[in-house]
Write a protein that holds these residues in place. Structure first.
Motif, PDB file in Angstrom:
ATOM      1  N   ASN A   1     -46.679   0.349 -23.157  1.00 53.55           N
ATOM      2  CA  ASN A   1     -45.779  -0.893 -23.612  1.00 53.55           C
ATOM      3  C   ASN A   1     -44.629  -0.990 -22.787  1.00 53.55           C
ATOM      4  O   ASN A   1     -44.374  -0.105 -22.017  1.00 53.55           O
ATOM      5  N   VAL A   2     -44.277  -2.276 -22.838  1.00 49.52           N
ATOM      6  CA  VAL A   2     -42.915  -2.466 -22.111  1.00 49.52           C
ATOM      7  C   VAL A   2     -41.593  -1.577 -22.227  1.00 49.52           C
ATOM      8  O   VAL A   2     -40.992  -0.904 -21.302  1.00 49.52           O
ATOM      9  N   HIS A   3     -41.380  -1.102 -23.610  1.00 43.90           N
ATOM     10  CA  HIS A   3     -40.444  -0.152 -23.714  1.00 43.90           C
ATOM     11  C   HIS A   3     -40.543   1.010 -22.890  1.00 43.90           C
ATOM     12  O   HIS A   3     -39.635   1.750 -22.295  1.00 43.90           O
ATOM     13  N   THR A   4     -41.719   1.688 -23.020  1.00 45.61           N
ATOM     14  CA  THR A   4     -42.216   2.681 -22.345  1.00 45.61           C
ATOM     15  C   THR A   4     -41.797   2.555 -20.706  1.00 45.61           C
ATOM     16  O   THR A   4     -41.300   3.621 -19.991  1.00 45.61           O
ATOM     17  N   VAL A   5     -42.528   1.507 -20.289  1.00 40.67           N
ATOM     18  CA  VAL A   5     -42.263   1.051 -18.873  1.00 40.67           C
ATOM     19  C   VAL A   5     -40.713   1.139 -18.478  1.00 40.67           C
ATOM     20  O   VAL A   5     -40.282   1.514 -17.470  1.00 40.67           O
ATOM     21  N   LYS A   6     -39.948   0.530 -19.062  1.00 46.27           N
ATOM     22  CA  LYS A   6     -38.508   0.468 -19.008  1.00 46.27           C
ATOM     23  C   LYS A   6     -37.709   1.850 -18.916  1.00 46.27           C
ATOM     24  O   LYS A   6     -37.064   2.217 -18.198  1.00 46.27           O
ATOM     25  N   ARG A   7     -38.296   2.727 -19.890  1.00 50.64           N
ATOM     26  CA  ARG A   7     -37.566   3.987 -19.890  1.00 50.64           C
ATOM     27  C   ARG A   7     -38.123   4.960 -18.708  1.00 50.64           C
ATOM     28  O   ARG A   7     -37.433   5.531 -18.031  1.00 50.64           O
ATOM     29  N   TYR A   8     -39.561   4.658 -18.200  1.00 51.83           N
ATOM     30  CA  TYR A   8     -39.922   5.188 -16.857  1.00 51.83           C
ATOM     31  C   TYR A   8     -38.890   4.752 -15.763  1.00 51.83           C
ATOM     32  O   TYR A   8     -38.837   5.629 -14.667  1.00 51.83           O
TER      33      TYR A   8
END
Length: 177
Positions: A29-36
């Motif tokens: 999801n977008v949230h995980t991509v942002k964190r990475y």
């Protein structure tokens, strides 16, 4: 997941990055991509450029581009170490190299500048912009020897306190001025 994300970024070098598209490619999801992405930035693997937008309704306001600090890492991720004349990604690779070198130059000389790229909905663009003391210095990076670029009229008229340089392999050292 991290390797898929790095590969997706590497293959999009020089293009605008969509968090939704990166999430879809990596199956997350977008949230995980942002964190990475934040983790990769804090580890000095990648950096982001946001779009420059102040006046024109046609300017892209919320876009970003993602680059690698070290193009060798980028090439290793996609396993492409071919000579420049054999590469399909030469323009994106050249743009990434020049921008990362300019950022390093600014850091080493303690030059505090705001950095951006600029694009309009009708595809007019500037690869890299530095803002310092109210002046905008714009760069176009082109790997073709002797290439000339055109300063977009919309930009020069809207932001009259700006300058424009085209950087090729023949005048590469001008990014160190």
């Amino acid at each position: 997941m991290l390797f898929k994300l790095l590969a997706a970024i590497a293959l999009q070098t020089g293009s605008e990055a969509s968090l939704n598209e990166l999430a879809q490619i990596t199956g997350t999801n977008v949230h995980t991509v942002k964190r990475y992405l934040e983790l990769l930035e804090k580890s000095f693997v990648i950096f982001r450029l946001n779009s420059f937008s102040r006046n024109l309704r046609k300017e892209l306001a919320k876009s970003q581009k993602i680059y690698f600090y070290d193009v060798g890492i980028r090439n290793a991720v996609i396993r492409n170490f071919n000579e420049m004349n054999l590469r399909a990604d030469v323009e994106g690779l050249w743009e990434n190299f020049c921008i990362s070198e300019r950022l390093k130059f600014n850091q080493n000389h303690r030059r505090l500048v705001n950095t951006y790229f600029w694009r309009t909905y009708d595809q007019k663009e500037i690869d890299y912009i530095e803002e310092k003391d109210g002046h905008l210095t714009c760069f176009e990076f082109n790997y073709a020897e002797g290439a000339t670029g055109k300063f977009p009229t919309e930009f020069s008229e809207t932001y009259p306190n700006s300058s424009f340089k085209v950087i090729t392999p023949g005048n590469f050292y001008e990014i160190y001025k």
